[in-house]
Design a protein around this motif. Sequence first.
Motif, PDB file in Angstrom:
ATOM      1  N   ALA A 114       0.819  -1.209   0.000  1.00  0.00           N
ATOM      2  CA  ALA A 114       0.000   0.000   0.000  1.00  0.00           C
ATOM      3  C   ALA A 114       0.855   1.262   0.000  1.00  0.00           C
ATOM      4  N   VAL A 115       1.962   1.250   0.721  1.00  0.00           N
ATOM      5  CA  VAL A 115       2.853   2.417   0.719  1.00  0.00           C
ATOM      6  C   VAL A 115       3.367   2.679  -0.694  1.00  0.00           C
ATOM      7  N   ALA A 116       3.796   1.619  -1.376  1.00  0.00           N
ATOM      8  CA  ALA A 116       4.288   1.778  -2.744  1.00  0.00           C
ATOM      9  C   ALA A 116       3.203   2.295  -3.674  1.00  0.00           C
ATOM     10  N   ALA A 117       2.003   1.715  -3.574  1.00  0.00           N
ATOM     11  CA  ALA A 117       0.909   2.134  -4.439  1.00  0.00           C
ATOM     12  C   ALA A 117       0.437   3.541  -4.115  1.00  0.00           C
ATOM     13  N   ARG A 118       0.457   3.902  -2.848  1.00  0.00           N
ATOM     14  CA  ARG A 118       0.052   5.250  -2.441  1.00  0.00           C
ATOM     15  C   ARG A 118       1.055   6.289  -2.933  1.00  0.00           C
ATOM     16  N   CYS A 119       2.313   5.963  -2.870  1.00  0.00           N
ATOM     17  CA  CYS A 119       3.351   6.917  -3.273  1.00  0.00           C
ATOM     18  C   CYS A 119       3.463   7.064  -4.792  1.00  0.00           C
ATOM     19  N   PHE A 120       3.179   5.972  -5.528  1.00  0.00           N
ATOM     20  CA  PHE A 120       3.300   6.002  -6.986  1.00  0.00           C
ATOM     21  C   PHE A 120       2.017   5.469  -7.628  1.00  0.00           C
ATOM     22  N   PRO A 121       0.932   6.245  -7.596  1.00  0.00           N
ATOM     23  CA  PRO A 121      -0.341   5.751  -8.100  1.00  0.00           C
ATOM     24  C   PRO A 121      -0.493   5.795  -9.618  1.00  0.00           C
ATOM     25  N   ARG A 122       0.421   6.459 -10.339  1.00  0.00           N
ATOM     26  CA  ARG A 122       0.311   6.529 -11.797  1.00  0.00           C
ATOM     27  C   ARG A 122       1.631   6.080 -12.432  1.00  0.00           C
ATOM     28  N   PRO A 123       1.584   5.485 -13.608  1.00  0.00           N
ATOM     29  CA  PRO A 123       2.822   5.061 -14.259  1.00  0.00           C
ATOM     30  C   PRO A 123       3.751   6.227 -14.546  1.00  0.00           C
ATOM     31  N   GLU A 124       3.184   7.395 -14.861  1.00  0.00           N
ATOM     32  CA  GLU A 124       4.040   8.549 -15.144  1.00  0.00           C
ATOM     33  C   GLU A 124       4.774   9.038 -13.896  1.00  0.00           C
ATOM     34  N   ASP A 125       4.186   8.835 -12.728  1.00  0.00           N
ATOM     35  CA  ASP A 125       4.867   9.198 -11.487  1.00  0.00           C
ATOM     36  C   ASP A 125       6.101   8.330 -11.282  1.00  0.00           C
ATOM     37  N   LEU A 126       5.938   7.056 -11.542  1.00  0.00           N
ATOM     38  CA  LEU A 126       7.042   6.126 -11.346  1.00  0.00           C
ATOM     39  C   LEU A 126       8.134   6.327 -12.386  1.00  0.00           C
ATOM     40  N   ALA A 127       7.763   6.800 -13.569  1.00  0.00           N
ATOM     41  CA  ALA A 127       8.736   6.990 -14.641  1.00  0.00           C
ATOM     42  C   ALA A 127       9.480   8.319 -14.527  1.00  0.00           C
ATOM     43  N   ASP A 128       8.914   9.271 -13.791  1.00  0.00           N
ATOM     44  CA  ASP A 128       9.496  10.612 -13.669  1.00  0.00           C
ATOM     45  C   ASP A 128      10.552  10.616 -12.569  1.00  0.00           C
ATOM     46  N   ASP A 129      11.812  10.781 -12.948  1.00  0.00           N
ATOM     47  CA  ASP A 129      12.905  10.748 -11.971  1.00  0.00           C
ATOM     48  C   ASP A 129      12.824  11.881 -10.952  1.00  0.00           C
ATOM     49  N   HIS A 130      12.073  12.930 -11.264  1.00  0.00           N
ATOM     50  CA  HIS A 130      11.978  14.080 -10.362  1.00  0.00           C
ATOM     51  C   HIS A 130      10.720  14.040  -9.491  1.00  0.00           C
ATOM     52  N   TYR A 131       9.900  13.033  -9.690  1.00  0.00           N
ATOM     53  CA  TYR A 131       8.655  12.947  -8.924  1.00  0.00           C
ATOM     54  C   TYR A 131       8.946  12.540  -7.481  1.00  0.00           C
ATOM     55  N   VAL A 132       8.268  13.168  -6.540  1.00  0.00           N
ATOM     56  CA  VAL A 132       8.379  12.820  -5.124  1.00  0.00           C
ATOM     57  C   VAL A 132       6.991  12.475  -4.606  1.00  0.00           C
ATOM     58  N   GLY A 133       6.801  11.219  -4.229  1.00  0.00           N
ATOM     59  CA  GLY A 133       5.531  10.787  -3.668  1.00  0.00           C
ATOM     60  C   GLY A 133       5.465  11.080  -2.179  1.00  0.00           C
TER      61      GLY A 133
END
Length: 272
Positions: free
Chosen positions: A113-132
């Motif tokens: 759940a922590v992983a899914a909550r922090c990165f709920p979209r594929p673009e979030d996970l692909a963006d090196d500058h994204y902070v969940g």
Amino acid sequence: MNSGLGTYGDHDAEEATRLISYGFRPRLRPHRDADYAALVRRYDEEPAFEQLVITSATGLGLRVIAVTGQAGTVLGALPGSAFETRLEHYARQARQTHQRESERILHGIAHLAVAARCFPRPEDLADDHYVGRATVSSVDGFVRHVCRELSERAAQAEENSDPMTEARELERAWRAYLRRPEASSTEDGRVAPTTTEAIVGKALRYLVDQGMLTESEDAERRGKVYRTTSRYQLQVRELAAITAYDELLRLGASAERRSTAAVRIAEPDTLH
């Protein structure tokens, strides 16, 4: 000593293992240590040295997920490795209990759940500058939303005489999760360790200790906010099995923003 990409000697082997050893200091970053930074540059610039590091790590039962200037050395444990942390051991350390199977499921779902909550979209996970971001209450609320969705699906399937075949691990998890109170206190005022918020808090603190998250006080929310690091983002990208994570996103994260992220997450009984 010869490799397919070049020749290296004892000094190179020593530097390769030293770079691997930095992976066990998760809070240290290359920009804070000149030797670490130099080894990361060498890994990036010399294919033979990169292969030496990967081969040496494999011999130790480790997998090199990434070596970057931002995250440093990010390692994962190979199956059966001495470095592998299995969820039943993690849960046992979190709380000694006779309900070990139930505890294992609860701790596993908390990490998913922590992983899914922090990165709920594929673009979030692909963006090196994204902070969940996540809090104990937001993760717990997220899981309880998933539990309600799964409960409704199970009830509908029972009415239709059509047993639910999908997300069996999650179906078992929501039953265990909903039986636990969200929060309660012991007689001396401490948070009861068997509550779901306590279990989520344990998962978040563990990830802070591993350099996966950072924590800060949020005066407005009167609690701690946890933010992802590049190290955690790389780990989530490389985790091992898609089904449970994808199902959590579909049932839970969709409440805020629809997603079908093609990310793989670890086997339910294993943490890397």
